[in-house]
Design a protein around this motif. Structure first.
Motif, PDB file in Angstrom:
ATOM      1  N   ARG A  85       0.818  -1.211   0.000  1.00  0.00           N
ATOM      2  CA  ARG A  85       0.000   0.000   0.000  1.00  0.00           C
ATOM      3  C   ARG A  85       0.857   1.268   0.000  1.00  0.00           C
ATOM      4  O   ARG A  85       0.559   2.232  -0.734  1.00  0.00           O
ATOM      5  N   ASP A  89       0.771   4.158  -2.913  1.00  0.00           N
ATOM      6  CA  ASP A  89       0.476   5.557  -2.614  1.00  0.00           C
ATOM      7  C   ASP A  89       1.532   6.473  -3.223  1.00  0.00           C
ATOM      8  O   ASP A  89       1.211   7.535  -3.774  1.00  0.00           O
ATOM      9  N   GLN A  90       2.783   6.045  -3.147  1.00  0.00           N
ATOM     10  CA  GLN A  90       3.853   6.858  -3.715  1.00  0.00           C
ATOM     11  C   GLN A  90       3.828   6.843  -5.239  1.00  0.00           C
ATOM     12  O   GLN A  90       4.101   7.868  -5.884  1.00  0.00           O
ATOM     13  N   GLU A 215      -6.866   3.797  -9.230  1.00  0.00           N
ATOM     14  CA  GLU A 215      -6.330   3.758  -7.872  1.00  0.00           C
ATOM     15  C   GLU A 215      -7.353   3.177  -6.899  1.00  0.00           C
ATOM     16  O   GLU A 215      -7.009   2.398  -6.007  1.00  0.00           O
ATOM     17  N   ASN A 219      -6.868  -0.106  -4.617  1.00  0.00           N
ATOM     18  CA  ASN A 219      -7.027  -0.051  -3.161  1.00  0.00           C
ATOM     19  C   ASN A 219      -7.944  -1.163  -2.665  1.00  0.00           C
ATOM     20  O   ASN A 219      -7.696  -1.772  -1.626  1.00  0.00           O
TER      21      ASN A 219
END
Length: 233
Positions: A85, A89-90, A215, A219
């Motif tokens: 995760r 995110d990066q 995204e 997720n």
């Protein structure tokens, strides 16, 4: 007569061609889902599958590890990279920042450039109709990088391509859902229109929404702890 070292490092030497072919083959296996995140890559099997010796396979894996697409563990070997995760995110943070800057730098495309990008979008639609998800993934990367490639910010575009590579094994997740595929295709059409009109603000908005959709799907996958391919929707 040149030494063996000279021949081996010559740009046209077959060994270099074999390494390039192996890199392309492994990338395609990852994009298609034949190789999944975390899956070990056995050099003997890969050499047999691609019709080469183990030497170009080993060198190709080293280059792919440098690109972040595979990882190497001592006494274990090479495996397809698995992102957590925090890494995702990066990835999406860097994509948003860099892609926005590149889009705002885009010149008005020529008629030929716009036609080429539109043609790729239409190929993606045909692949979607055929449920050829592997081809969709390949063409999707080609579509976006063709847009970014219109920019003169060559170094930034190269970095975007590298970041995209990190997430290649996961790009299929949002294509298995029919509604997701329809959304992607509709957004591609809107992107082509905005690009043709030179409406870069609109193109940024569309790309933000496009990125947010993928995204969100990723997720969901991470929350479920699933790295394997999901069933067709």
């Amino acid at each position: 007569m040149p030494s063996s070292k000279t021949r081996a490092t010559s740009p046209g030497f077959p060994a270099n061609q074999a390494v390039s072919r192996v890199i392309t083959g492994i990338k395609q296996m990852i994009v298609s889902g034949e190789l999944l995140p975390g899956q070990q890559i056995r050099q003997e099997q890969m050499a047999a599958a691609l019709g080469v010796s183990r030497l170009p396979v080993r060198e190709a894996l080293r280059q792919l590890a440098a690109d972040g697409l595979v990882v190497h563990e001592h006494h274990v070997g090479f495996a397809v990279a698995r992102l957590g995760r925090a890494e995702f995110d990066q990835v999406y943070l860097m994509r948003r920042l860099l892609e926005t800057e590149v889009i705002r730098s885009l010149p008005r495309p020529s008629a030929a450039q716009l036609a080429e990008i539109r043609a790729v979008a239409e190929e993606i639609e045909r692949a979607a109709e055929d449920l050829d998800l592997a081809l969709m993934r390949t063409l999707n990367s080609q579509f976006h990088l063709a847009i970014f490639g219109l920019s003169d910010l060559n170094l930034v575009v190269g970095e975007i391509a590298r970041i995209w590579t990190w997430a290649l094994p996961y790009h299929a997740v949002y294509l298995h859902d029919e509604a997701g595929r329809k959304r992607i295709l509709a957004e591609h059409r809107e992107m082509v229109t905005a690009l043709g009109e030179g409406d870069l603000d609109r193109l940024v908005e569309l790309m933000d929404a496009h990125r947010a959709g993928s995204e969100a799907q990723l997720n969901l996958m991470l929350q479920a702890g699933a790295a394997a391919r999901p069933p067709l929707g």
